[in-house]
Design a protein around this motif. Structure first.
Motif, PDB file in Angstrom:
ATOM      1  N   LYS A  93       0.801  -1.227   0.000  1.00  0.00           N
ATOM      2  CA  LYS A  93       0.000   0.000   0.000  1.00  0.00           C
ATOM      3  C   LYS A  93       0.834   1.277   0.000  1.00  0.00           C
ATOM      4  N   ASP A  94       2.085   1.197   0.452  1.00  0.00           N
ATOM      5  CA  ASP A  94       2.915   2.397   0.512  1.00  0.00           C
ATOM      6  C   ASP A  94       4.129   2.331  -0.424  1.00  0.00           C
ATOM      7  N   LEU A  95       4.074   1.441  -1.395  1.00  0.00           N
ATOM      8  CA  LEU A  95       5.207   1.304  -2.310  1.00  0.00           C
ATOM      9  C   LEU A  95       5.495   2.615  -3.045  1.00  0.00           C
ATOM     10  N   PRO A  96       6.757   2.971  -3.184  1.00  0.00           N
ATOM     11  CA  PRO A  96       7.104   4.162  -3.956  1.00  0.00           C
ATOM     12  C   PRO A  96       7.130   3.850  -5.449  1.00  0.00           C
ATOM     13  N   LEU A  97       7.209   4.871  -6.260  1.00  0.00           N
ATOM     14  CA  LEU A  97       7.448   4.677  -7.685  1.00  0.00           C
ATOM     15  C   LEU A  97       8.810   4.036  -7.885  1.00  0.00           C
ATOM     16  N   LYS A  98       8.921   3.201  -8.887  1.00  0.00           N
ATOM     17  CA  LYS A  98      10.235   2.659  -9.212  1.00  0.00           C
ATOM     18  C   LYS A  98      11.136   3.790  -9.712  1.00  0.00           C
ATOM     19  N   GLU A  99      12.421   3.582  -9.595  1.00  0.00           N
ATOM     20  CA  GLU A  99      13.395   4.590  -9.990  1.00  0.00           C
ATOM     21  C   GLU A  99      13.201   4.995 -11.448  1.00  0.00           C
ATOM     22  N   GLY A 100      13.145   6.285 -11.673  1.00  0.00           N
ATOM     23  CA  GLY A 100      13.078   6.813 -13.031  1.00  0.00           C
ATOM     24  C   GLY A 100      11.702   6.921 -13.632  1.00  0.00           C
ATOM     25  N   VAL A 101      10.668   6.426 -12.936  1.00  0.00           N
ATOM     26  CA  VAL A 101       9.326   6.423 -13.520  1.00  0.00           C
ATOM     27  C   VAL A 101       8.809   7.838 -13.756  1.00  0.00           C
ATOM     28  N   LEU A 102       8.856   8.687 -12.729  1.00  0.00           N
ATOM     29  CA  LEU A 102       8.308  10.033 -12.865  1.00  0.00           C
ATOM     30  C   LEU A 102       9.028  10.808 -13.956  1.00  0.00           C
ATOM     31  N   GLU A 103      10.345  10.718 -13.979  1.00  0.00           N
ATOM     32  CA  GLU A 103      11.114  11.437 -15.000  1.00  0.00           C
ATOM     33  C   GLU A 103      10.781  10.927 -16.398  1.00  0.00           C
ATOM     34  N   PHE A 104      10.570   9.622 -16.510  1.00  0.00           N
ATOM     35  CA  PHE A 104      10.205   9.049 -17.806  1.00  0.00           C
ATOM     36  C   PHE A 104       8.835   9.549 -18.263  1.00  0.00           C
ATOM     37  N   LEU A 105       7.865   9.538 -17.355  1.00  0.00           N
ATOM     38  CA  LEU A 105       6.527  10.028 -17.702  1.00  0.00           C
ATOM     39  C   LEU A 105       6.569  11.490 -18.139  1.00  0.00           C
ATOM     40  N   GLN A 106       7.339  12.290 -17.417  1.00  0.00           N
ATOM     41  CA  GLN A 106       7.446  13.704 -17.765  1.00  0.00           C
ATOM     42  C   GLN A 106       8.084  13.894 -19.136  1.00  0.00           C
ATOM     43  N   HIS A 138      -2.965   2.914  -6.776  1.00  0.00           N
ATOM     44  CA  HIS A 138      -1.571   3.348  -6.710  1.00  0.00           C
ATOM     45  C   HIS A 138      -1.315   4.594  -7.568  1.00  0.00           C
ATOM     46  N   LEU A 139      -1.907   4.654  -8.750  1.00  0.00           N
ATOM     47  CA  LEU A 139      -1.700   5.820  -9.612  1.00  0.00           C
ATOM     48  C   LEU A 139      -2.245   7.085  -8.962  1.00  0.00           C
ATOM     49  N   THR A 140      -3.370   6.946  -8.280  1.00  0.00           N
ATOM     50  CA  THR A 140      -3.960   8.090  -7.571  1.00  0.00           C
ATOM     51  C   THR A 140      -3.110   8.466  -6.364  1.00  0.00           C
ATOM     52  N   ARG A 141      -2.722   7.456  -5.580  1.00  0.00           N
ATOM     53  CA  ARG A 141      -1.909   7.690  -4.378  1.00  0.00           C
ATOM     54  C   ARG A 141      -0.586   8.355  -4.716  1.00  0.00           C
ATOM     55  N   LEU A 142       0.014   7.932  -5.826  1.00  0.00           N
ATOM     56  CA  LEU A 142       1.328   8.443  -6.214  1.00  0.00           C
ATOM     57  C   LEU A 142       1.245   9.711  -7.076  1.00  0.00           C
ATOM     58  N   GLU A 143       0.024  10.167  -7.324  1.00  0.00           N
ATOM     59  CA  GLU A 143      -0.252  11.418  -8.036  1.00  0.00           C
ATOM     60  C   GLU A 143       0.304  11.419  -9.458  1.00  0.00           C
ATOM     61  N   ILE A 144       0.122  10.292 -10.155  1.00  0.00           N
ATOM     62  CA  ILE A 144       0.564  10.226 -11.558  1.00  0.00           C
ATOM     63  C   ILE A 144      -0.570   9.799 -12.488  1.00  0.00           C
ATOM     64  N   LEU A 145      -1.791   9.679 -11.968  1.00  0.00           N
ATOM     65  CA  LEU A 145      -2.915   9.232 -12.782  1.00  0.00           C
ATOM     66  C   LEU A 145      -3.124  10.124 -14.002  1.00  0.00           C
ATOM     67  N   ASP A 146      -2.950  11.424 -13.835  1.00  0.00           N
ATOM     68  CA  ASP A 146      -3.232  12.371 -14.917  1.00  0.00           C
ATOM     69  C   ASP A 146      -2.257  12.258 -16.096  1.00  0.00           C
ATOM     70  N   TYR A 147      -1.146  11.547 -15.903  1.00  0.00           N
ATOM     71  CA  TYR A 147      -0.210  11.368 -17.009  1.00  0.00           C
ATOM     72  C   TYR A 147      -0.758  10.410 -18.074  1.00  0.00           C
ATOM     73  N   PHE A 148      -1.711   9.573 -17.686  1.00  0.00           N
ATOM     74  CA  PHE A 148      -2.159   8.496 -18.576  1.00  0.00           C
ATOM     75  C   PHE A 148      -3.454   8.857 -19.303  1.00  0.00           C
ATOM     76  N   ASP A 149      -3.429   8.625 -20.595  1.00  0.00           N
ATOM     77  CA  ASP A 149      -4.593   8.910 -21.433  1.00  0.00           C
ATOM     78  C   ASP A 149      -5.590   7.758 -21.429  1.00  0.00           C
ATOM     79  N   GLU A 150      -5.092   6.542 -21.274  1.00  0.00           N
ATOM     80  CA  GLU A 150      -5.957   5.364 -21.252  1.00  0.00           C
ATOM     81  C   GLU A 150      -5.407   4.346 -20.260  1.00  0.00           C
ATOM     82  N   ILE A 151      -6.309   3.624 -19.610  1.00  0.00           N
ATOM     83  CA  ILE A 151      -5.926   2.538 -18.704  1.00  0.00           C
ATOM     84  C   ILE A 151      -6.752   1.308 -19.071  1.00  0.00           C
ATOM     85  N   VAL A 152      -6.076   0.250 -19.455  1.00  0.00           N
ATOM     86  CA  VAL A 152      -6.733  -0.990 -19.861  1.00  0.00           C
ATOM     87  C   VAL A 152      -6.353  -2.076 -18.860  1.00  0.00           C
ATOM     88  N   THR A 153      -7.358  -2.777 -18.329  1.00  0.00           N
ATOM     89  CA  THR A 153      -7.122  -3.807 -17.312  1.00  0.00           C
ATOM     90  C   THR A 153      -7.791  -5.118 -17.728  1.00  0.00           C
TER      91      THR A 153
END
Length: 226
Positions: A82-95, A118-133
């Motif tokens: 529940k408290d896992l951080p982003l993997k190294e380099g993820v945020l920079e890659f998304l940006q 997790h995407l909401t918790r880590l505040e990166i949901l808005d980077y994604f245009d589509e989510i397929v599960t």
């Protein structure tokens, strides 16, 4: 021209694979006095535990009560992840991807609840245009359905996308979808043997987005970069 990047979730964005392996390992030791190896666990990474359960039943007559397994492991996974951080380099890659006006999608074999949490918790949901599960398709990886659905939702051609995957099952799914795939390993999947990939790295920090765009546009051979 590269128009979209389709990313797996588990093991690429957050490092859930290591947690799951430890949970599986402890459960099999406790219930069957069986030492599950990473190589055995890799059978179901990116896909469904049924693949592993079927193999153990066939090879060792270890018959798993799937309901019991889920009941005894799911809460442990939720507590430990529940408290896992982003993997190294993820945020920079998304940006970097968004700075190039390239679309982003997630295609995961998981149900929708987990990545959305997790995407909401880590505040990166808005980077994604589509989510397929798994809730959007009939068959998960190694079948290509998740990636085909992502392409459909993005409204692009397969030749205009690249996938980022951490598992063999994900890579097989990418190849079956006929989409070029970058393998980004983690502490579990680094033990896998990968074939027929566009590029292979140990971390998203190893990816230069501008260089990928250039190589992608120049590549006429599906597996020219190996």
């Amino acid at each position: 021209m590269l128009k979209a990047v389709i990313m797996d979730f588990d093991g690429v964005i957050v490092d859930t694979e290591v947690i799951w392996f430890n949970i599986f390992n402890k459960w099999f030791k406790k219930n069957w006095n069986y030492d599950l190896t990473i190589e055995e666990f890799l059978v179901c990474v990116g896909s469904h535990p049924k693949e592993l359960f079927d193999k153990l039943e066939k090879d060792y007559n270890i018959i798993i009560d799937k309901k019991q397994f889920v009941e005894e492991t799911n809460q442990t996974f939720l507590d430990e992840s529940k408290d896992l951080p982003l993997k190294e380099g993820v945020l920079e890659f998304l940006q970097s991807i968004k700075n190039e006006n390239i679309s982003l999608a997630i295609a995961t074999s998981a149900s929708r609840k987990k990545p959305m949490y997790h995407l909401t918790r880590l505040e990166i949901l808005d980077y994604f245009d589509e989510i397929v599960t798994s809730e959007d398709v009939e068959k998960i990886k190694p079948n290509p359905d998740l990636f085909n659905k992502a392409i459909e939702k993005l409204g692009i051609a397969k030749e205009e996308a690249v996938i980022i995957e951490d598992s063999v099952n994900g890579l097989i799914a990418g190849n079956r979808a006929d989409i070029q795939t970058i393998v980004c390993t983690n502490d579990v999947t680094k033990h896998s043997t990968f074939e027929k990939y566009f590029m292979k790295v140990d971390s998203l920090t190893d990816i230069d987005v501008e260089n990928i765009i250039k190589k992608f546009d120049e590549s006429s051979d599906r597996y020219a970069i190996r």
